[in-house]
Design a protein around this motif. Sequence first.
Motif, PDB file in Angstrom:
ATOM      1  N   ALA A   1       0.853  -1.195   0.000  1.00  0.00           N
ATOM      2  CA  ALA A   1       0.000   0.000   0.000  1.00  0.00           C
ATOM      3  C   ALA A   1       0.883   1.238   0.000  1.00  0.00           C
TER       4      ALA A   1
ATOM      5  N   ILE B   1      -3.440   3.826  -2.065  1.00  0.00           N
ATOM      6  CA  ILE B   1      -3.422   3.055  -3.297  1.00  0.00           C
ATOM      7  C   ILE B   1      -2.908   1.654  -2.988  1.00  0.00           C
ATOM      8  N   ILE B   2      -3.599   0.633  -3.500  1.00  0.00           N
ATOM      9  CA  ILE B   2      -3.065  -0.737  -3.508  1.00  0.00           C
ATOM     10  C   ILE B   2      -2.372  -0.888  -4.856  1.00  0.00           C
TER      11      ILE B   2
ATOM     12  N   ASN C   1       0.035  -1.901  -8.260  1.00  0.00           N
ATOM     13  CA  ASN C   1       0.528  -3.044  -9.025  1.00  0.00           C
ATOM     14  C   ASN C   1       2.009  -2.828  -9.313  1.00  0.00           C
TER      15      ASN C   1
ATOM     16  N   ARG D   1      -8.276   2.917   6.854  1.00  0.00           N
ATOM     17  CA  ARG D   1      -8.747   2.875   5.470  1.00  0.00           C
ATOM     18  C   ARG D   1      -8.416   1.559   4.779  1.00  0.00           C
ATOM     19  N   VAL D   2      -7.523   0.789   5.352  1.00  0.00           N
ATOM     20  CA  VAL D   2      -7.078  -0.469   4.749  1.00  0.00           C
ATOM     21  C   VAL D   2      -7.159  -1.574   5.789  1.00  0.00           C
TER      22      VAL D   2
ATOM     23  N   LYS E   1     -11.106  -5.978  -6.939  1.00  0.00           N
ATOM     24  CA  LYS E   1     -10.320  -4.767  -7.132  1.00  0.00           C
ATOM     25  C   LYS E   1      -9.834  -4.235  -5.782  1.00  0.00           C
ATOM     26  N   ASN E   2      -8.738  -3.487  -5.841  1.00  0.00           N
ATOM     27  CA  ASN E   2      -8.160  -2.878  -4.641  1.00  0.00           C
ATOM     28  C   ASN E   2      -7.848  -3.923  -3.569  1.00  0.00           C
TER      29      ASN E   2
ATOM     30  N   THR F   1      -6.411  -5.072   1.641  1.00  0.00           N
ATOM     31  CA  THR F   1      -7.538  -4.634   0.820  1.00  0.00           C
ATOM     32  C   THR F   1      -8.094  -3.296   1.300  1.00  0.00           C
ATOM     33  N   LEU F   2      -8.638  -2.528   0.349  1.00  0.00           N
ATOM     34  CA  LEU F   2      -9.351  -1.301   0.690  1.00  0.00           C
ATOM     35  C   LEU F   2     -10.789  -1.591   1.097  1.00  0.00           C
ATOM     36  N   GLU F   3     -11.251  -2.827   0.832  1.00  0.00           N
ATOM     37  CA  GLU F   3     -12.631  -3.198   1.155  1.00  0.00           C
ATOM     38  C   GLU F   3     -12.714  -3.700   2.594  1.00  0.00           C
TER      39      GLU F   3
END
Length: 452
Positions: free
Chosen positions: A183, A191-192, A194, A380-381, A406-407, A438-440
């Motif tokens: 992250a 941001i996660i 790549n 947030r993460v 995603k994320n 994850t952001l989720e």
Amino acid sequence: MKIVLVGGGKVGTALARQLSEEGHNVTVIDTNKARVEHIGESYDVMSILGNGSSITTLSEAGVEEADVFIAVTGSDELNLLCCMFAKKAGHCHAIARVRNPSYSHELDFIKKQIGISAIINPEMAAAKEISHLLRFPGASKIDTFAGGRVRLIKFALTERQGLDGVAIHEIPTRLKSDILVCAVERDGGVIIPNGNFVLQNGDQVTFLATQEKAHEFFQRINMPVRPVRNALIVGGGAIAYYLSQELLENHVRVRIVERDPARCNVLAESLPEAQILNEDGSNRDFLLSEGLESTEAFVALTNIDEENVLLTLFAKKHSKGKLVTKINRLEFDDILAGLDLGSIVYPKYMTCDYIVQYVRALQNEAGNNIKTLYRILDDRVEALEFTVHEESRATGVPLSQLHLKKNLLLCCITRGDNILIPRGGDQIQVGDNVIVVTLEHGLHDLRDIVEE
């Protein structure tokens, strides 16, 4: 799940919010009318004015049908009593917050005798986190997985590291470092990344590695790796006591500044190898006379957040040592993030994280349990460690063919004694532990990482 929560203070309120947002049926009990009204009006929970150790109040809250009972009042003894009554009245999992150091060597006995599922000591957890930071001072945050073998480490990227403009996929070859960037905080966002993501000076970078690989990586980017040899601690409460025990065991010189003479006597008796200084920690001349400028670590642990912030800012001006700041209030973390306070430790976040982790794990006992959960980067993460007990759509498939949400980043697989930074050809197997960032929020099961 039906959850009864006794105690509507800062931790109780944060838990009520998090657990209700995850879809649980939450009932909060507190003796303070204003707290009860605030929680009931602010969150989708039921709130009851009453004593959590009263069988009548517990029955009104529906403890007989509850799946989980949580006691986080300001009194250890009341928390234990509430849990004991809840176990007698129902068939729930009971969790108690117990903070007094006097009980620290008796927790297993208490759990067994009362039948409590889990006991949380946030001060002891905070002390362990600070101890990790002082052993690896280049990091601003460290979270551990796989029984301490794998670490999630955060640091601030500056010109000194020489990584400005470097893409993440270049790091293994350029630095010969087997780490994984998980992250990046930049311009107020998270941001996660790549492999094509390009780092910039000013980024707050969080990466995953074993302790040995993290040490090698930090050496190669000119970050400090030598453990501190002396520490100046302001505030002689429970965290200072637990931390001093850890540091003294590792042959670190410890000095504690505490203004209460009676507390100084207690600390002097229980920590004979530490130097206890009876003085007001906000006395700037005293701190300078006691070697603030040369100390390798300055830890602000008073019970007043504002004092801790000011002390750290003063220490930053006069010292190049590692800075650690304890913060109790959870409401102002966005403001504190804009100040350079070194490593900020939130004991109350630790309590919430542990209980949320425990509750999620209960929801899928037969599936892929959550073994560890951290809410990081200002909540947030989420970083989660799953234990894989059975085959699912996430197992037996090359990672390159898994359609991950995603994320979300699959960071690490631990398989027995082996620790894998996963590549496209690797597969998740039954028996593995899998670490995900994850952001989720709200993942309960390993299956949740894959798109439907």
